[in-house]
Design a protein around this motif. Structure first.
Motif, PDB file in Angstrom:
ATOM      1  N   PRO A 190      11.349  12.285  -2.644  1.00 10.48           N
ATOM      2  CA  PRO A 190      11.269  10.932  -2.075  1.00 10.48           C
ATOM      3  C   PRO A 190       9.929  10.241  -2.358  1.00 10.48           C
ATOM      4  O   PRO A 190       9.887   9.019  -2.544  1.00 10.48           O
ATOM      5  CB  PRO A 190      11.452  11.179  -0.565  1.00 10.48           C
ATOM      6  N   TYR A 192       9.664   6.891  -4.525  1.00  8.85           N
ATOM      7  CA  TYR A 192       8.976   5.712  -3.965  1.00  8.85           C
ATOM      8  C   TYR A 192       8.085   5.057  -5.013  1.00  8.85           C
ATOM      9  O   TYR A 192       8.150   3.839  -5.239  1.00  8.85           O
ATOM     10  CB  TYR A 192       8.136   6.131  -2.754  1.00  8.85           C
ATOM     11  N   TRP A 193       7.238   5.847  -5.652  1.00 13.55           N
ATOM     12  CA  TRP A 193       6.278   5.269  -6.592  1.00 13.55           C
ATOM     13  C   TRP A 193       6.939   4.812  -7.890  1.00 13.55           C
ATOM     14  O   TRP A 193       6.492   3.819  -8.491  1.00 13.55           O
ATOM     15  CB  TRP A 193       5.153   6.269  -6.861  1.00 13.55           C
ATOM     16  N   TYR A 225      10.127   3.619  -8.105  1.00 18.82           N
ATOM     17  CA  TYR A 225      10.896   2.403  -7.815  1.00 18.82           C
ATOM     18  C   TYR A 225       9.980   1.231  -7.459  1.00 18.82           C
ATOM     19  O   TYR A 225      10.152   0.122  -7.959  1.00 18.82           O
ATOM     20  CB  TYR A 225      11.889   2.674  -6.689  1.00 18.82           C
ATOM     21  N   ALA A 226       8.989   1.505  -6.606  1.00 17.71           N
ATOM     22  CA  ALA A 226       8.038   0.442  -6.254  1.00 17.71           C
ATOM     23  C   ALA A 226       7.200   0.050  -7.468  1.00 17.71           C
ATOM     24  O   ALA A 226       6.904  -1.134  -7.672  1.00 17.71           O
ATOM     25  CB  ALA A 226       7.129   0.912  -5.118  1.00 17.71           C
ATOM     26  N   GLN A 245       2.454   9.372   3.296  1.00 20.86           N
ATOM     27  CA  GLN A 245       3.263  10.328   2.545  1.00 20.86           C
ATOM     28  C   GLN A 245       2.708  11.746   2.649  1.00 20.86           C
ATOM     29  O   GLN A 245       3.470  12.715   2.616  1.00 20.86           O
ATOM     30  CB  GLN A 245       3.368   9.875   1.087  1.00 20.86           C
ATOM     31  N   LEU A 251       5.834   1.093   2.834  1.00 15.72           N
ATOM     32  CA  LEU A 251       5.408   2.110   3.793  1.00 15.72           C
ATOM     33  C   LEU A 251       3.943   1.941   4.189  1.00 15.72           C
ATOM     34  O   LEU A 251       3.291   2.901   4.620  1.00 15.72           O
ATOM     35  CB  LEU A 251       5.628   3.521   3.234  1.00 15.72           C
ATOM     36  N   CYS A 307      15.889  10.208  -0.555  1.00 19.07           N
ATOM     37  CA  CYS A 307      15.634   9.388  -1.747  1.00 19.07           C
ATOM     38  C   CYS A 307      16.342   8.038  -1.636  1.00 19.07           C
ATOM     39  O   CYS A 307      15.776   6.990  -1.978  1.00 19.07           O
ATOM     40  CB  CYS A 307      16.076  10.123  -3.013  1.00 19.07           C
ATOM     41  N   VAL A 345      14.479   5.860   0.904  1.00 17.78           N
ATOM     42  CA  VAL A 345      13.247   5.341   0.314  1.00 17.78           C
ATOM     43  C   VAL A 345      13.539   4.162  -0.602  1.00 17.78           C
ATOM     44  O   VAL A 345      12.865   3.116  -0.542  1.00 17.78           O
ATOM     45  CB  VAL A 345      12.512   6.459  -0.457  1.00 17.78           C
ATOM     46  N   THR A 403      14.430   1.139   1.499  1.00 18.44           N
ATOM     47  CA  THR A 403      13.257   0.587   2.177  1.00 18.44           C
ATOM     48  C   THR A 403      12.378  -0.197   1.211  1.00 18.44           C
ATOM     49  O   THR A 403      11.901  -1.289   1.542  1.00 18.44           O
ATOM     50  CB  THR A 403      12.441   1.719   2.831  1.00 18.44           C
ATOM     51  N   VAL A 404      12.148   0.357   0.038  1.00 25.39           N
ATOM     52  CA  VAL A 404      11.354  -0.343  -0.970  1.00 25.39           C
ATOM     53  C   VAL A 404      12.030  -1.651  -1.357  1.00 25.39           C
ATOM     54  O   VAL A 404      11.383  -2.708  -1.445  1.00 25.39           O
ATOM     55  CB  VAL A 404      11.135   0.548  -2.212  1.00 25.39           C
TER      56      VAL A 404
END
Length: 260
Positions: free
Chosen positions: A18, A22-23, A25-26, A65, A144, A178, A181, A184-185
């Motif tokens: 996850p 996060y990194w 996708y963001a 994280q 986040l 995942c 996350v 949320t992103v």
């Protein structure tokens, strides 16, 4: 059978996948061109209204994280369902789907009531939750960005409770966390892109959460990250209209505000 079997344990994947997702996708959103015709706020608004620089946001997310990874490792170790041979029997796909749906509902429930209380309690809002709202104009990497206490109470504990109540294994948790996350992103990306599957399938989406970050929406649209159920049940649901700006892009305009 999963692609990481034999290389990485389910527990390690559940902890670190996850974060990686996060990194990735963001970061993808961060690398996109300006896309002014799809923004919910202009770049000028982002520069003027957001009161925290990007490096501080990145540090805040990494701290959260780190805490999440520590808690996740402990949780997986304490709840391991492995047999004497060290093998965890995985439930059927239909059972895993039910577990994921249960986890979604539990996470929504936890986050709604904790999130709402952080707005209602003046001390908690001023000293804890207001940190997240320093990003008046949300963007993906800041999804986040929270005070450490909020990150622990809202996200980390919320994820742990969802995992425990649903009864899922660490392998199923990889998929659930995942997905949570990514959702949320996406809710914080600040873009209304055509064909975005989350905008099609979820009423609780980027524009819905953008209303909450606006001044007139601070006491509305607390639900996150999946469904607006609790907002609708407890009278904190604020509908919106997407209005095209003459200079390009969109504005998520609260319906109540339009009537005033």
């Amino acid at each position: 059978m999963v692609f990481w079997e034999g290389y990485v344990s389910d527990e390690a994947m559940g902890t670190f996948a996850p974060i990686l997702v996060y990194w990735l996708y963001a970061g993808l959103y961060q690398l996109l061109p300006p896309l002014d015709n799809y923004r919910l706020h202009t770049r000028r608004e982002e520069d003027e209204k957001n009161s925290v620089p990007l490096p501080s946001v990145v540090k805040g997310v990494l701290l959260q994280q780190l805490v999440q990874a520590t808690v996740a490792q402990g949780l997986f170790l304490l709840t391991s369902k492995a047999n004497i041979s060290g093998i965890t029997v995985q439930p059927s796909i239909p059972v895993q789907i039910v577990q994921i749906v249960i986890a979604m509902l539990v996470m929504d429930t936890w986050q709604y009531f904790v999130h709402r209380y952080m707005h209602q309690n003046k001390f908690l809002y001023r000293h804890v939750h207001s940190q997240h709202h320093r990003l008046v104009v949300p963007y993906a990497i800041g999804a986040l960005y929270n005070h450490p206490l909020e990150g622990l109470l809202l996200d980390t504990f919320g994820g742990a409770i969802s995992f425990l109540v649903s009864g899922m294994t660490a392998r199923t948790a990889v998929t659930f966390f995942c997905f949570a996350v990514i959702k949320t992103v996406d809710d914080h990306c600040g873009l209304w892109l055509p064909g975005n599957i989350f905008h099609i399938l979820f009423q609780n989406n980027t524009a819905y959460h953008d209303i909450h970050h606006q001044l007139q929406g601070l006491k509305y649209n607390y639900s996150q990250p999946f469904f607006p159920l609790w907002d609708k049940l407890f009278g904190t649901y604020m509908p919106y209209n997407l209005v095209k700006r003459p200079e390009g892009g969109f504005e998520a305009r609260a319906v109540k505000a339009m009537k005033d």
